[in-house]
Scaffold this active site. Structure first.
Site, mmCIF file in Angstrom:
data_model
loop_
_atom_site.group_PDB
_atom_site.id
_atom_site.type_symbol
_atom_site.label_atom_id
_atom_site.label_comp_id
_atom_site.label_asym_id
_atom_site.label_seq_id
_atom_site.Cartn_x
_atom_site.Cartn_y
_atom_site.Cartn_z
ATOM 1 N N PRO A 191 14.484 -39.827 69.679
ATOM 2 C CA PRO A 191 13.732 -38.648 69.206
ATOM 3 C C PRO A 191 12.498 -38.396 70.085
ATOM 4 C CG PRO A 191 14.119 -40.231 67.433
ATOM 5 C CD PRO A 191 14.500 -40.901 68.708
ATOM 6 N N GLU A 192 12.343 -37.164 70.494
ATOM 7 C CA GLU A 192 11.196 -36.767 71.315
ATOM 8 C C GLU A 192 10.105 -36.189 70.418
ATOM 9 O OE1 GLU A 192 10.766 -36.680 74.702
ATOM 10 O OE2 GLU A 192 12.709 -37.364 75.412
#
Ligand SMILES: [Zn+2]
Length: 288
Positions: free
Chosen positions: A2-3
Site C-alpha cells: 500500500p502506498e
C-alpha cells in the site's frame, strides 16, 4: 504494497465508520510477528477506550484513543484530564499485504486475521495480513510521545521547507524522494510519476536542482498523490468494508512500468533504469 494515497484513503474510510465508537473487547491471533507491542499489553490498552480520530501519519494509520472512562464511575475525571483527552494510540502499519476492515461480528473471519476489535456500536475492526509484514503497536501517551513519521509530510510541506530538504545533497533526486527520513511515505510509483510531471530526470543530483524545478516537483508530487487519493475515494468503501477486497483503484501511470511504450506527451519510448536499487521509469525527451 500500500502506498501513501491508499493508506490515506483507508484511514479516512475507517475514521468515517468508527469515530466516537468504543472498543469493548479485543482478540488477537497467536502469531508473534504482527505485534510490536505484546498482544496482552495491547488488549489492555485498547479495551474500554473510545476512538477519537483515525488518521494517516506517513504510511501508518494512527487510531487516537481516549482515556478509559469506567462506565459506572461517579467521581469526576482527575483534575487536568478531560474525559475525552487523547490518551493512547493504536498504530497500524499495513506492511505488504495488510488490510484494515470495518465489518460486523457475524461476517466470516478471513484466514490470516490477526486482530478483531469489537465496538460498542456492534461493528468490528479487523486486521488481516497474509504475509505478516504489517505491525500493530499500542502507545500509551502517559508514558511516551505521539507517533511521528521520520520525514516531512509530502502533501502539506511548504515550498521553502521542501527546497531545504535537498540542499547540498549529492544523491539522485529519485533516491532523495524515496528517502523516508526526508519525506514520509513517497513510494516508487509516485516518485517516478511526479518526476515525469515536473520534467526532471531521476538521476539528477538533488542538490543541483533549481528552486523552480524543486517547486515544480513539490507541486507535481502533491498533485499525483491527491489525484490518487481522489480516485481511491471511490473504491475505499469496498476496501474497508467486510469483504472489500476489490483493491485500490490505481492512478493511470504515465511512465511507471511503461518501459518501451510511447510517452503520452511526445511518443518517445519510456526508458527504464535502476536508481537506488529501484526500477525507475522516465521519458528521455520530456525529462531533463
Ligand atoms: Zn515524452
Amino acid at each position: 504494497m500500500p502506498e501513501l494515497p491508499e493508506v490515506e484513503t483507508i484511514a479516512r474510510g475507517v475514521h468515517a465508520r468508527v469515530r466516537n465508537d468504543r472498543i469493548t473487547e479485543v482478540w488477537f491471533s497467536s502469531y508473534r510477528e504482527p505485534f510490536k507491542t505484546p498482544p496482552a499489553k495491547q488488549a489492555k490498552g485498547l479495551e474500554g477506550r473510545t476512538i477519537l480520530r483515525v488518521e494517516r501519519v506517513g504510511k501508518h494509520i494512527v487510531v487516537h484513543l481516549s482515556a478509559v472512562s469506567p462506565p459506572s464511575s461517579k467521581s469526576p475525571p482527575p483534575a487536568g484530564r478531560l474525559p475525552h483527552a487523547m490518551a493512547g494510540e493504536w498504530v497500524v502499519h499495513l506492511g505488504m499485504t495488510g488490510r484494515l476492515l470495518v465489518t460486523t461480528p457475524d461476517a466470516p473471519v478471513a484466514p490470516h486475521t490477526h486482530a478483531r476489535l469489537t465496538l460498542a456500536s456492534g461493528r468490528e475492526i479487523r486486521f488481516v495480513d497474509p504475509r505478516r509484514f504489517g505491525r500493530l503497536d499500542f502507545r500509551d501517551l502517559a508514558k511516551g510521545t505521539n507517533f511521528a513519521a521520520p520525514g516531512a509530510e509530502p502533501l502539506w510541506i511548504e515550498s521553502s521547507d521542501f527546497a531545504a530538504l535537498f540542499r547540498g545533497r549529492k544523491l539522485a533526486i529519485k533516491a532523495a524522494l524515496l528517502n523516508q527520513s526526508l519525506l514520509s511515505g513517497v513510494g516508487n510509483i509516485y516518485a517516478d510519476e511526479s518526476l515525469f510531471r515536473a520534467g526532471i530526470r531521476p538521476r539528477r543530483p538533488a542538490g543541483r536542482l533549481t528552486r523552480d524545478q524543486l517547486e515544480r516537483l513539490r507541486l507535481a508530487l502533491r498533485e499525483v498523490l491527491e489525484d490518487a487519493i481522489r480516485l481511491g475515494g471511490s473504491s475505499v468503501s469496498d476496501y474497508v468494508d467486510a469483504d472489500g477486497v476489490r483493491g485500490f483503484f490505481q492512478l493511470e501511470h504515465r511512465v511507471y512500468q511503461r518501459t518501451g511504450e510511447p510517452c503520452l506527451v511526445c511518443k518517445t519510448p519510456i526508458k527504464r533504469i535502476v536508481v537506488a536499487g529501484r526500477s525507475t521509469h522516465y521519458c528521455p525527451s520530456c525529462q531533463h
